[in-house]
Design a protein around this motif. Structure first.
Motif, short mmCIF file in Angstrom:
data_model
loop_
_atom_site.label_atom_id
_atom_site.label_comp_id
_atom_site.label_asym_id
_atom_site.label_seq_id
_atom_site.Cartn_x
_atom_site.Cartn_y
_atom_site.Cartn_z
N GLU A 130 0.83 -1.21 0.00
CA GLU A 130 0.00 0.00 0.00
C GLU A 130 0.87 1.26 0.00
OE1 GLU A 130 -2.59 -0.28 3.33
OE2 GLU A 130 -3.64 -2.08 2.59
N ALA A 131 1.93 1.27 0.80
CA ALA A 131 2.83 2.42 0.82
C ALA A 131 3.58 2.55 -0.49
CB ALA A 131 3.82 2.29 1.99
N ALA A 132 3.99 1.42 -1.07
CA ALA A 132 4.70 1.47 -2.34
C ALA A 132 3.83 2.06 -3.44
CB ALA A 132 5.16 0.06 -2.73
N ASP A 133 2.55 1.67 -3.45
CA ASP A 133 1.63 2.23 -4.45
C ASP A 133 1.44 3.73 -4.22
OD1 ASP A 133 1.28 -0.23 -5.64
OD2 ASP A 133 -0.55 -0.71 -4.53
N ARG A 134 1.33 4.12 -2.96
CA ARG A 134 1.18 5.55 -2.65
C ARG A 134 2.39 6.35 -3.10
NH1 ARG A 134 3.08 7.46 1.93
NH2 ARG A 134 2.79 5.48 3.06
N LEU A 135 3.58 5.76 -2.98
CA LEU A 135 4.80 6.43 -3.37
C LEU A 135 5.09 6.33 -4.86
CD1 LEU A 135 6.94 5.20 -0.34
CD2 LEU A 135 6.42 7.59 -0.85
N GLY A 136 4.29 5.52 -5.57
CA GLY A 136 4.51 5.35 -7.00
C GLY A 136 5.67 4.43 -7.33
N TRP A 137 5.98 3.52 -6.40
CA TRP A 137 7.08 2.58 -6.62
C TRP A 137 6.51 1.24 -7.04
CZ3 TRP A 137 10.06 3.71 -1.39
CH2 TRP A 137 10.57 5.03 -1.45
N GLY A 138 6.30 1.09 -8.34
CA GLY A 138 5.76 -0.16 -8.87
C GLY A 138 6.82 -1.24 -8.89
N PRO A 139 6.40 -2.49 -9.10
CA PRO A 139 7.34 -3.62 -9.10
C PRO A 139 8.46 -3.48 -10.12
CG PRO A 139 5.07 -4.40 -9.00
CD PRO A 139 5.00 -2.93 -9.27
N ASP A 140 8.19 -2.80 -11.23
CA ASP A 140 9.20 -2.68 -12.28
C ASP A 140 9.86 -1.30 -12.33
OD1 ASP A 140 8.63 -5.31 -13.17
OD2 ASP A 140 6.91 -4.56 -14.31
N ASP A 141 9.53 -0.44 -11.37
CA ASP A 141 10.10 0.91 -11.37
C ASP A 141 11.50 0.91 -10.75
OD1 ASP A 141 7.84 2.01 -12.50
OD2 ASP A 141 6.90 2.44 -10.57
N GLU A 142 12.37 1.78 -11.29
CA GLU A 142 13.68 1.98 -10.70
C GLU A 142 13.56 2.98 -9.56
OE1 GLU A 142 16.87 3.08 -13.20
OE2 GLU A 142 17.13 1.07 -14.05
N VAL A 143 14.01 2.58 -8.39
CA VAL A 143 14.00 3.45 -7.21
C VAL A 143 15.43 3.54 -6.70
CG1 VAL A 143 13.09 3.81 -4.89
CG2 VAL A 143 11.65 2.73 -6.64
N THR A 144 15.88 4.73 -6.36
CA THR A 144 17.23 4.91 -5.86
C THR A 144 17.20 5.26 -4.37
OG1 THR A 144 17.26 7.29 -6.33
CG2 THR A 144 17.94 5.79 -8.12
N TRP A 145 18.37 5.19 -3.74
CA TRP A 145 18.46 5.63 -2.35
C TRP A 145 18.09 7.11 -2.24
CZ3 TRP A 145 18.26 2.03 1.07
CH2 TRP A 145 18.93 0.81 0.93
N ALA A 146 18.42 7.88 -3.27
CA ALA A 146 18.04 9.30 -3.27
C ALA A 146 16.52 9.47 -3.29
CB ALA A 146 18.67 10.00 -4.48
N ASP A 147 15.82 8.60 -4.03
CA ASP A 147 14.36 8.65 -4.02
C ASP A 147 13.82 8.32 -2.63
OD1 ASP A 147 14.23 9.21 -6.77
OD2 ASP A 147 14.28 7.07 -7.28
N ILE A 148 14.44 7.35 -1.99
CA ILE A 148 14.01 6.94 -0.65
C ILE A 148 14.25 8.09 0.34
CG2 ILE A 148 14.42 5.29 1.23
CD1 ILE A 148 15.27 3.29 -1.03
N ALA A 149 15.41 8.76 0.21
CA ALA A 149 15.72 9.89 1.07
C ALA A 149 14.70 11.01 0.89
CB ALA A 149 17.13 10.41 0.78
N GLU A 150 14.29 11.26 -0.35
CA GLU A 150 13.31 12.31 -0.62
C GLU A 150 11.96 11.98 0.03
OE1 GLU A 150 11.21 14.63 -4.42
OE2 GLU A 150 12.78 13.12 -4.76
N ALA A 151 11.55 10.72 -0.10
CA ALA A 151 10.28 10.30 0.50
C ALA A 151 10.33 10.42 2.02
CB ALA A 151 9.95 8.87 0.09
#
Length: 528
Positions: free
Chosen positions: A118-139
């Motif tokens: 549920e949190a991943a969907d809210r953040l727009g982090w789909g199963p095939d999306d590239e997410v970086t540590w910088a994206d995590i820091a921003e969230a």
């Protein structure tokens, strides 16, 4: 999923049933000092004893404690081998490298982020999306991501995560250097603003995360990929967990089983027999299925393809860089700690007990920092420490705030306060605990708040436990009810009652009846 034993205490567990293990060098028996997360390998080791005739006896400790023991020679004549999630930090020290005569990586697990679907969907982090540590820091900085992670001073998953995140956010393309730490500190502060839970072990972190995630308090957890997969497959979370493998890289644990240079020839033969067994295709597949770790041996490469590919980040090349990074994490980067120590000074504490309490508090005040592990026991910069002593009455509390710069005068005041404790009669545990909650009127989510209760006797004055549990505690605000209480048992303290007390706020019980209090405090610090 078996809970990993908390780091810091050496808890001996034989991996095969039978009589007490013989000393190192005994043919057919291998004594191993191991990281606590390797508890889940014991069933495979029990089967190995039957199949290859090598009985493995595992003792567990935390990463920094283990490095200390190896470098100081404490492992000699006690162990034949060591088995931690990584030897990278140990190998930064010449005496660490020289202590090993062989090391063989057995399996792998990167340290990554698990997020509820549920949190991943809210953040727009789909199963095939590239997410970086910088994206995590921003969230995290935006208040959109609350997560848990173990303490870098107590558990290798937290230690590895800190190194990996710092290296990725520094974005130099090379191993982290001392000059990089100041530059990356603002980004790391944003990243760790999302950390709402700390812990001394990966196993306890997973258990407490499960409880808090189901209550909607946490979105995710940084841990070994294998722990996250095990938790997801358990179904205990109530929703799927999406595992994020940051595109800018990770640091992977490769679990090298390592032979000590001081091991006898017979132990060396048993070591190689065990290594051949663990790296065989059949056992590599068993490791993958049972522990969710990645196979490493050639025979397991096909199975390894079932895991997402990851980019490996370079590990710092100098020990002082890692030490400076961990220092910065505790003193300047992460949320500060706020702890109330509720200390029994009834007459039953006379002698060794009160001296043990004073000695442990001196260690927290930085008096004894010779070892790597003790270095991170000390009270951290920005930490607020309240001391409440009690016997039949509750003594006036004293509160100290440790400054990041020049903390020594404040630390000396803490030591002097503990040295000045005097003993009285009776034991009013719950009146003192109520006073501790009273000192925490403003519970701040930007602090790691906890209460540590040290008592050696039965309650015989003031409020009793049913009054506290059924009357006082339910009337606390929701924020206060969630403050963890870590109880330390020694003497004649009521084990059942103290266990139930700790469970009220998601705390833990630590048993100091057979373990030196200083070692118990080392373990507790991982949860603060």
């Amino acid at each position: 999923m078996p809970a990993a034993l908390a780091a810091g205490l050496l808890l001996s567990t034989a991996a095969c049933s039978g009589s007490d293990p013989a000393g190192p060098g005994t043919p057919g028996e291998l004594r191993v000092l191991a990281g606590s997360e390797l508890v889940d390998m014991e069933p495979l080791l029990q089967e190995a004893a039957e199949e290859i005739g090598v009985t493995v006896h595992m003792d567990y400790t935390g990463t920094l404690d283990g490095v200390d023991m190896i470098r100081t020679g404490e492992v000699e004549h006690r162990y034949d081998a060591v088995w931690f999630s990584s030897n990278r930090y140990l190998n930064l020290y010449p005496d660490g490298r020289e202590a090993l005569s062989a090391e063989t990586p057995v399996m792998a697990s990167p340290v990554v982020l698990g997020v509820g679907a549920e949190a991943a969907d809210r953040l727009g982090w789909g199963p095939d999306d590239e997410v970086t540590w910088a994206d995590i820091a921003e969230a995290a900085a935006d208040g959109e991501l609350a997560y848990g992670m173990t303490s870098p001073a107590a558990s290798n998953s937290g230690f590895t995560a800190l190194v990996g995140v710092a290296s990725a956010l520094a974005d130099t393309g090379a191993a982290l250097e001392s000059d990089d730490i100041a530059g990356v500190t603002p980004a790391l502060t944003e990243f760790f603003s999302g950390q709402r839970l700390t812990a001394g072990s990966s196993g306890w972190l997973a258990e407490e995360y499960t409880r808090r995630a189901r209550q909607g308090e946490l979105d995710g957890m940084i841990n070994y990929e294998s722990v996250l997969l095990s938790l997801d497959h358990s179904g205990e979370l109530g929703q799927p967990m999406r595992i994020v493998h940051p595109a800018d890289g990770v640091v992977t644990a490769d679990y090298p089983l390592s032979l000590l240079a001081t091991a006898a020839d017979e132990a060396a033969e048993d070591y190689h027999t065990l290594v051949d067994h663990l790296t065989s295709p059949e056992i590599q597949e068993e490791i993958r299925v049972r522990t969710h770790r990645r196979p490493l041996a050639p025979g397991g490469q096909a199975a390894a393809q079932d895991f997402p590919a990851v980019t490996e980040l370079p590990f710092p090349a100098r020990a002082e860089v890692v030490d400076q990074l961990v220092d910065a994490y505790f003193d300047r980067i992460r949320r500060p700690a706020r702890t109330v120590y509720v200390m029994d000074v009834s007459y039953s504490m006379r002698g060794e007990r009160i001296e043990g309490l004073r000695s442990a508090m001196h260690t927290l005040a930085g008096t004894d920092t010779d070892s790597l592990a003790d270095r991170y026991l000390r009270f951290y910069g920005r930490e607020e420490v309240t001391l409440i002593a009690f016997d039949g009455t509750v003594h006036p509390p004293r509160t100290f705030t440790v400054p990041p710069e020049d903390p020594d005068p404040v630390l000396a005041d803490i030591s002097a306060t503990v040295d000045g404790l005097s003993l009285g009669s009776a034991t009013a545990v719950y009146d003192a605990l109520a006073a501790a909650y009273g000192e925490l009127d403003d519970v701040d989510e930007d602090e790691f708040t906890s209460i540590v209760l040290l008592t050696d006797g039965e309650v015989n004055e003031g409020m009793d436990f049913p009054e506290f549990r059924d009357g006082f505690h339910p009337r606390l605000s929701e924020e206060k009810r969630d403050i963890p209480v870590f109880t330390v048992l020694f003497g004649e303290a009521n084990t059942e009652e103290m266990t139930e007390l700790s469970a009220l706020g998601g705390g833990r019980v630590f048993d100091a009846r057979e373990t030196p209090l200083a070692e118990v405090f080392r373990e507790i610090r991982g949860y603060q």
